[in-house]
Design a protein around this motif. Sequence first.
Motif, short mmCIF file in Angstrom:
data_model
loop_
_atom_site.label_atom_id
_atom_site.label_comp_id
_atom_site.label_asym_id
_atom_site.label_seq_id
_atom_site.Cartn_x
_atom_site.Cartn_y
_atom_site.Cartn_z
N GLY A 1 0.85 -1.19 0.00
CA GLY A 1 0.00 0.00 0.00
C GLY A 1 0.88 1.23 0.00
O GLY A 1 1.72 1.41 -0.88
N LYS A 2 0.71 2.07 1.01
CA LYS A 2 1.53 3.29 1.11
C LYS A 2 2.79 3.08 1.94
O LYS A 2 3.61 4.01 2.09
N VAL A 3 2.95 1.90 2.51
CA VAL A 3 4.11 1.62 3.36
C VAL A 3 5.30 1.22 2.49
O VAL A 3 5.23 0.23 1.74
N HIS A 4 6.37 1.97 2.59
CA HIS A 4 7.59 1.70 1.83
C HIS A 4 8.44 0.71 2.63
O HIS A 4 9.20 1.10 3.52
N ALA A 5 8.29 -0.59 2.34
CA ALA A 5 8.89 -1.64 3.17
C ALA A 5 10.36 -1.88 2.86
O ALA A 5 11.15 -2.20 3.77
N VAL A 6 10.74 -1.79 1.60
CA VAL A 6 12.14 -2.02 1.19
C VAL A 6 12.56 -0.82 0.36
O VAL A 6 11.96 -0.52 -0.67
N LYS A 7 13.63 -0.14 0.81
CA LYS A 7 13.98 1.18 0.28
C LYS A 7 15.36 1.16 -0.38
O LYS A 7 16.35 1.58 0.18
N GLY A 8 15.40 0.63 -1.59
CA GLY A 8 16.64 0.71 -2.36
C GLY A 8 17.72 -0.25 -1.90
O GLY A 8 18.91 0.10 -1.89
#
Length: 234
Positions: A12-19
């Motif tokens: 959804g809007k949760v950025h779980a893995v960031k690059g």
Amino acid sequence: MLAIQDLQVYYGKVHAVKGVSLTVQEGEVVSLLGSNGAGKSSILKTICGLTKAVGGSISFRGKPITNTKPYRLVKEGIGYVPEGRKIYPLLTVKENLLTGAYHRNDRAGISADLEQVYEYFPILQTKRDVLAGNLSGGQQQMLAVGRALLTRPNFLILDEPSMGLAPSVVAQIFAIIKTLRDQGMTILLVEQNAYHALTLANRAYVLETGKIALEGNAEDLKNNHQVREIYLGM
């Protein structure tokens, strides 16, 4: 063998893995460490095609596999032991194990691999005709590992294999993982027991809130002050 570059995963809007970027070389054991919610399981599920990547890339043996269907990845040689085991409770132990070989036609090889799993976990042979739902938690974890081995993987992904298990069962599970490592199996391991994970691994990555905070040789990380304080309780 595995290369991940700038992986981005959302729920959804949760950025779980960031690059996240990481590699696993053939014959290595690589551990992912981090607190709950750091993104470890999300990375594993994305590798296995169970969660969709919205950015970045994943390649296996030089071949792009980003967002590939899970059954195709099994055929590529990726075995997966999920968090929570996910066994089939209304199938017998033997039937559960054989679901791992659904894509194979080599009867002799399947039979040999089944016997190898029974050698690793003798209790599974004793209970081969018992419904899997009647097994203890430790026996179900053994079954989940055995089922993954029936896929005949050359790359094994394990998500929290010791979670909720008695110390004696944890020791048995990790003894088998060590045996697989010593036989040359390439392994990517997420494990809450950081000491066990770092003892088995060649290298490790530490994740915090979806990003890699530390990475390096497992022995060096075991002696890292931050890792010792937060993850090893020292």
